[in-house]
Write a protein that holds these residues in place. Sequence first.
Motif, PDB file in Angstrom:
ATOM      1  N   PHE A1222       7.018  11.828  -5.216  1.00 54.72           N
ATOM      2  CA  PHE A1222       6.541  12.023  -3.855  1.00 54.72           C
ATOM      3  C   PHE A1222       7.151  13.282  -3.268  1.00 54.72           C
ATOM      4  O   PHE A1222       8.230  13.726  -3.687  1.00 54.72           O
ATOM      5  CB  PHE A1222       6.918  10.818  -2.975  1.00 54.72           C
ATOM      6  N   VAL A1268       9.966   1.171   2.591  1.00 51.13           N
ATOM      7  CA  VAL A1268      10.256   2.491   1.990  1.00 51.13           C
ATOM      8  C   VAL A1268       9.008   3.039   1.289  1.00 51.13           C
ATOM      9  O   VAL A1268       8.631   4.194   1.476  1.00 51.13           O
ATOM     10  CB  VAL A1268      11.446   2.378   1.009  1.00 51.13           C
ATOM     11  N   VAL A1269       8.354   2.246   0.481  1.00 53.80           N
ATOM     12  CA  VAL A1269       7.150   2.656  -0.242  1.00 53.80           C
ATOM     13  C   VAL A1269       6.072   1.646   0.089  1.00 53.80           C
ATOM     14  O   VAL A1269       6.266   0.435  -0.083  1.00 53.80           O
ATOM     15  CB  VAL A1269       7.393   2.729  -1.755  1.00 53.80           C
ATOM     16  N   TRP A1288      -0.353   6.443  -0.520  1.00 56.16           N
ATOM     17  CA  TRP A1288       1.001   5.880  -0.447  1.00 56.16           C
ATOM     18  C   TRP A1288       1.683   6.464   0.787  1.00 56.16           C
ATOM     19  O   TRP A1288       1.375   7.573   1.216  1.00 56.16           O
ATOM     20  CB  TRP A1288       1.818   6.227  -1.694  1.00 56.16           C
ATOM     21  N   PHE A1290       5.598   7.083   1.930  1.00 53.69           N
ATOM     22  CA  PHE A1290       7.007   7.072   1.535  1.00 53.69           C
ATOM     23  C   PHE A1290       7.849   7.330   2.784  1.00 53.69           C
ATOM     24  O   PHE A1290       7.746   8.399   3.393  1.00 53.69           O
ATOM     25  CB  PHE A1290       7.267   8.137   0.462  1.00 53.69           C
ATOM     26  N   SER A1291       8.649   6.331   3.181  1.00 54.74           N
ATOM     27  CA  SER A1291       9.467   6.425   4.393  1.00 54.74           C
ATOM     28  C   SER A1291      10.911   6.111   4.025  1.00 54.74           C
ATOM     29  O   SER A1291      11.320   4.934   3.977  1.00 54.74           O
ATOM     30  CB  SER A1291       8.957   5.436   5.455  1.00 54.74           C
ATOM     31  N   PRO A1292      11.684   7.128   3.682  1.00 56.25           N
ATOM     32  CA  PRO A1292      13.069   6.866   3.237  1.00 56.25           C
ATOM     33  C   PRO A1292      13.940   6.430   4.407  1.00 56.25           C
ATOM     34  O   PRO A1292      13.757   6.845   5.555  1.00 56.25           O
ATOM     35  CB  PRO A1292      13.505   8.204   2.674  1.00 56.25           C
ATOM     36  N   TYR A1298      14.803   7.551  -4.356  1.00 59.12           N
ATOM     37  CA  TYR A1298      14.258   6.217  -4.572  1.00 59.12           C
ATOM     38  C   TYR A1298      13.362   6.256  -5.803  1.00 59.12           C
ATOM     39  O   TYR A1298      12.625   7.227  -6.028  1.00 59.12           O
ATOM     40  CB  TYR A1298      13.442   5.758  -3.364  1.00 59.12           C
ATOM     41  N   GLY A1318      10.883   9.208  -5.030  1.00 62.48           N
ATOM     42  CA  GLY A1318      10.856   9.941  -3.777  1.00 62.48           C
ATOM     43  C   GLY A1318      12.262  10.286  -3.341  1.00 62.48           C
ATOM     44  O   GLY A1318      13.233   9.571  -3.644  1.00 62.48           O
TER      45      GLY A1318
END
Length: 1821
Positions: A1222, A1268-1269, A1288, A1290-1292, A1298, A1318
């Motif tokens: 990502f 997170v995903v 998708w 992706f929010s870390p 990750y 990611g």
Amino acid sequence: MLAQMPRGLPSTNPGRRRGCSNIRQEKPMSPVRPPEHSVRKAKEKKGTFWGTEVAGVLHWHGWELGKEFTKHLSLKNVHMKTQKLSYRPPATRFFITVFPQPIVLSPGMSLTLPIIFRPLEKKEYEDSICFEKPEGEFSVALRATLPCHKLLFPDTIQLPLCAVHDFTEASFPLCNVGDLITLFNWETPSPFQLTPVSGMLEPGSECVVKVTFQPQVALVYDAIAVCWFGDNEEQKRTIQLRAIAKYPRLLVSVLGELCEGVESGDFRDVLCFGSVAVGTAVERHVEICNPSVVSVPFRIERAKEPLLRDYVFSCDVTQAIVPANGKLLISVRFSPQTVGAQSVDYFTIEPVGNLTQTVLKVIGSCKGPLVSLQHSFVNFGWLNLGECVTQPLEISNISDVPAYYQFDIDGRESVFSFDCPCGVLSGMATLILRVTFQPTDPIICYRRVICLVHHQNPLFLDLFGTCHSDTTKPAVLRPRHLSWYRTNMARGLTFYPPDILSSMLREGKLQMDENRALKLPPQVPEDKPPEEYPYIDPMTEYFHDGITSDLTIFPPHVSVSVREFDFGCCVRLQEVEPLPLCLTNHTKGKITVTWICRPESPFRVTPETCDIPPLKSTAFRLVFHPSQLNTLYAAELEGFAFYKVLRHYSNIEEDSTMCPSWCLTIRLRGHTFETDRQHFIPHYVLDSPKVFPAVGPNTNTYCSVLLWNVGTSLITFCMNQDTCHSVLVKPCSGYVAPGAHQIFLLSTQPVDMATHQHILSLQLNSYPKYTQEIRLRSSGESLLLLLEGDGNLYFKPTCVGTSTTRTYTIKNCTRLPMHFKWKIRESDSKVLSVKPATGVIQPNEALAQAWTFTPGEETKYLLRSWVSVSRAQGSSAPEFPESTRYTLRVIGEGALGTIMAQEEQLDLGNILVGGLQSCDLVLLNNGTCSLNYILHVEQIIAGPCDPEEVLSDPLALELDHYKGMIPARAKVVVQATVSPARQLHYTWAISYTISTAKVRDPANTVGEQQALCCVVAMGVYPSVCVTDVCAAGSARGISKLHLWSLFALETLNQYLERDPTSAELTYRVPTRHSICPVPPVHTPILLDFNFGAAPIEAEPSVVILMLENNGVVPVEWAFLFPSDQKIDVEHWAENTEFNSSELHQMRVQDNQLFSVSPKSGRLFPGQEQTVQLSHRHDFIGTDQLPVLLKISHGREILLNFIGVTVEREQRYVHFTSTKHLFTPIAIGSSSPPKQIFELYNGGSMTVAYEIQLDSVMKIQEENFQHPVVVCLNPRGKVLPGMTSHIEWVFSPLEARTYSVDVPIHILDGDSALITFQGIGYDPHIMGETAQFDQVLSPSVTPGSSKLTVPGQTAFLSQHRICLGNIPVYSKSSRLVFLNNASESEAVIFAWHVGTSNASEMLQIVPETGVVQPGESTHCIITLQASGNACFYNVDLVCEVVMQQPLAKYEEALQEWEAEKQRQTVEFTITEQDLGAESNLKQHARSSSDSSAEGKLAKSPAVTRQCRTLPPIKNLLAPNPPVSRSQRWHLIDKEASRLWAKPEPPKAHLLHLGVTARSHSMDDFLSNFCSELPTFFLCRHVQETVRDKAVDRRKDGGGVRTDPVLLALVGSSEQEMQVVTDLLTAVIRGLLEDTQFHQAVSRGLSEPIPYFQQFWTAESAKHQGRKRSPGGSSSVSPSPAPCAKDEPGEEEEERQEECEMSLVTSPRAAGEEPLDSLPDVLHQEQLREEKETIARLPAFGNLLELVLENTLQNIMVEASRGEVVLTARPRVIALPPSSAQRGISPATPGHPVSLLCMAGPGPSLPTEGKEAEGYPQIVLST
């Protein structure tokens, strides 16, 4: 052997070799006219017309008036068929023939037609007779001419090539073809000459004119010669004379080995003969080469010398011709005559004109015999009287020259005799002679015999023996006695008899030395030691005998008055008178003389024995008793004189007093020929020199003469010296036996340097008629040395401290070698030197010496030097050698100088690493002196490298020479060769130093290196990159971005930009270097070229790459298959055991599953080339092939070609990798973007996929239930050949990496486990280093836009649109043009959007259309960003079909459907068709299905709604054969039997990629605040999204679309209940609070304050904003915090408000304002309404749409050429505002003002004077 040729006649001319002409005809001349009869025959040349042979013309000459002249015209049938023809008579009445009638000619037959000529006037007549045939017409000319002057000769003469100052000749015939006698005269320009110049020719006669060409300058000559002829030479005719003159050039080459001791460079050519035997002649050859294209005559001349010369060198050729580009051998003969002499001579070879000359130096030496005797004496001991003793004697010749020897003794009359007294001794031979001693009296016999050798000094042999009788026994003579005798004779003691010496020895008056020789007692004081017997030169000893010469070495003991006697003619045999002889005893003892008389000898001496007292003389008589008449007599009588005391040995008291006898010889001759009888004719060979050997003045010189009797009778000789007293000859008389020879030795002494002529008279056989004259010359040679330049030596200006060397020649002008020695002053020795300073210069030799001038300061020098010459050691010189001194003046100058470069900096540009490039450095010397320099090079390397590492690199610049010399005021070119080893920037600083420590430069320090120039170059590797890619065939559905990823082109370009490793440069060019099936590779880089997947038997997957040379040097590239790298070997040498990988590669290569076209190429900088890669789907499975991409002299990259072939009904998703990364996202982001993962369906069936999210939920639980995903569409379908996007988010949660493994299940297919990774980063920590906001890297967006597949006629102006970073809810549009490159056919296009989400976001206008031939259409692509941040990567496909094939297809489809309908209702049942009923049903069903599909495909709109791309389908054949050709054969056979359904035309797919990344408003303002004004935000989209955000919980798949709402959904029911209760209590409390209600009511009914009358526009604006109805809900997020800093924002808003008020107010701006408050309030209300309308979303959208369409129209018109955007603007001044009807120019919202403000940019000044209040309009044309 070269034959001497005549002058100017080269042997290469064929005409000259035949001897028939002197003309060199190299080119054929123009045809000439023969004499009259030949001319007329030539004019009657016949021609053939359709099988009829007839003369071309009939000519009448010499006719007279009043007569008839008849000629016959012959017609002949030369064809195989019968000829029929007719003719028309001549048109005039002067030519008459028979009445016309048809003519029939059988094959081979002839017909004669008479033509009669009747002249009436004296003029020329001309007519014709015409013949007609079915094939056509032809005519015969009839001419009658008057007598005239006419000369015939060629128009042009091309003479052969000629050397300058030489001549060539050519000739041509001059023919009088007229009827009159003609006089002619030639006018010829120089250098041509015609012979004869004038003359007279009878009619019909001819003469040969010779053209001579003798040029003086090398030019191309083209001249015109004029021939005047006629009665008064009033007529003329010209001839063009052409010739080319070249300068001659000759090269002399000496064949054979070089001469030893001759230094190269002394002379250009040296011919060395070596050592040659005396009396012989040796020839050597010299090759004269002619490199020019002309024959060169030359002559050979000998150097002219005024000296007495015996020309031992000769050349028979004095002049000759060397042919063009040929060679000539010249023979030079060397015949030496003087043994031991070194001969030097010079020949000058001068070409014609004496333009150049070559000096040939010839040297040689003379060698003679070297004869020696084994012993210097022969001791016979003692023997009794009557006995005979013989001793052997070896005579040897150690030279290879034959030797003529002769012992000067008459063996018939002597006690000593030789078995071979004369003879020839071969070279390197030894002969054993036998010497016999036969005494006749008991005495001591001693004789010193002379051995004469031709061309050698005489040898001396001592013969002695003792004879005893019964009564007389003399003392025995031994060798020691001879030694003591010579010593005693040198001391003057031999004039005393032994008895006196013995008594003196007893008395002490004599003593004996250490050798027991006698000596006088030493005197007091002792003055000098006793004398010894000296060395005596053989010639001196031979001639200085006191008889032949007046000189003698030692006084004689006994002298003879006369040694030679001639009795003359003695006819009376018994009456010959005796001749007197007198002997004198010069000793102090009594001597006895005994004569040897043989009984058979006719000569006798009487008395035979006689005693002579001391110091007395005695007379003897010579008696001659001849025995017969007419006979020659000659003899040498021998006698011995000795001390009488030696008759008995007892008289000798002391052995050292022993004295040998003295031999006395006399020569006698006579003859008995009668007066009338002729003497014997002598037959002889006389070998006599012409010149005496060279000696100095007053020095004896000697030579030898050989008289060889080749007859059968005796020859007597007598040398008459009375006629030549200056020459001494020994022997003067004697005889020569038949077959024997006589050697004479001659001696003379030249007294001065004048040449003396000596004539010797040799009389043979005592007959005056047989007298032979011997002519000799002699001269004294003085010391004479010739200095070059009259004794002056000049040196050019020389740099101080350096040296200048030049050669100076001195020549020995004598015939003797001289020793020279140069003397230079000690003060001048540091400035001047010479080599060699001493030495020997040979006779007539010119010696080149090297003089070196080394100035020490800047001044002029005048130096003097002397050379002393003297006779060389060993030459014939006087006893006290003299010397001569010559002075040499040396003039030179010392100067200073510096060196400069013509270019201070030389930039070689880019050079291939490892390659070579040369350049020339031009060094200039502007001074007056030559400079010797030494160059130094310093290398500097700059660039991205390790400085310490590059220090050890060798010099990459190499000069062809580092040392050299630059002449004064000249330049020298130094070639520099550059070969960089790295891809870096090279700088070479070149400096110089003068090659001496004494150099002094006024501008620089002594001895330092001085900067000269700088050479700059850049080492580069060949570079190539992939700039674009497109697909065709089965891979045409793959987007460019996906192709870029499949082929890892970004990584490939990165690797291609790097430097190659050393291993990759093992083979710099493509080379077959291995015998293995899988050749080893030398590169560590391996990349996959993934062709994707396709069903079996589908069309090949074709990928087209655009290669571009992005470097600066040409690049050669090649795709090398394993077979291209393998060395072809014999079958028996190949390894037959292969592993599975090798077998797989062999199968792929044998079936040509992968192909590259072209496989190699060459690209120049900036040049592009397409490369087509293809994969054929013939076998199911995965095909792999390692292909080496080889860049010559550059990188090697191993490409792994991968292609997948699946079954036709197999569901297959092609995963290129098992890992997906990502885009890194910043932690704490409120709205992370959506990201895309692509799935490509490589099969022919629709694929359904499902993503298992267990691992996703697990990682969410690990991160405190934070998503997170998140997968937004875990289920879906992928159409065949299409790509589906999986979204998708992706929010870390924290800054780390990750990773999650997600299974992707394919329904009825193979699943895959993909690892998603990611990276979350902290923007506060990374700061500006976090560059993750780029949509695409530059390498992923290639620049080529016209890469097309074969057959494609339409192309897009852009193939990728990158919108970059955009805010949410923004609207972005781009303009794309679709161009039709075809000039004859139109195309139909239709746009397709891949996914439904993309179709909602993207809008294409128009979606379908037609583009006419050669035209283009525009398409507007509009992207409406959603409210969620996400990545946009949409592949738009434009399907293009040719209009004409599509129309034909629709017509054929209608016919096929009509036929199908007919076959459906009309059929015939037969027995054969019963079994095929089921097949017909199946066929009808499949036909109906395909017909439905065809109808769908027929409508573009329907196609767009159903699907974008049709699935890839192939016709299935049951039981396919193994061979592909057989399979297609069966398909074709089946198709020919059935009427197949028409197939639609193949469409070309044009891919247009649209990429963008949307950011939330907060993120966009924080990162891209300055870019916000460039975007338009759609407000209605915001409201729609905001209203639906609460209601929309889940989509069709049950997954929330908003990340914030997704977080709420993830909370528990208890948490949601707490939030609901809190909000309910707060709202209910506000609704029940009465005080809150009253405060709100008071605020609404508050009166207007007093200061309201002082309101301003800003306060009204602020108030209007607060009171605007519904304004709070419609106001979009304001960018006020970001826009406050801009000073022009408020003015723009104010201007916008004014414009809106102008639109809604009907009041003119020019009316007076209202003063009453109600009017003001009404106006304020209207303004507020305007502001409210302007802030409505609908109005903003409308305004944006108008501006967008306006700009789009302008761009389209500009593309069509209707508007020129770059034209200069024009300003138009409008009339005053008063002239406008009700329109105020001051109103900001006036339409005129809108026109003025429409154009962006600064205002332009008006043209002319402007009145105040005049509005302006700016127009562009």
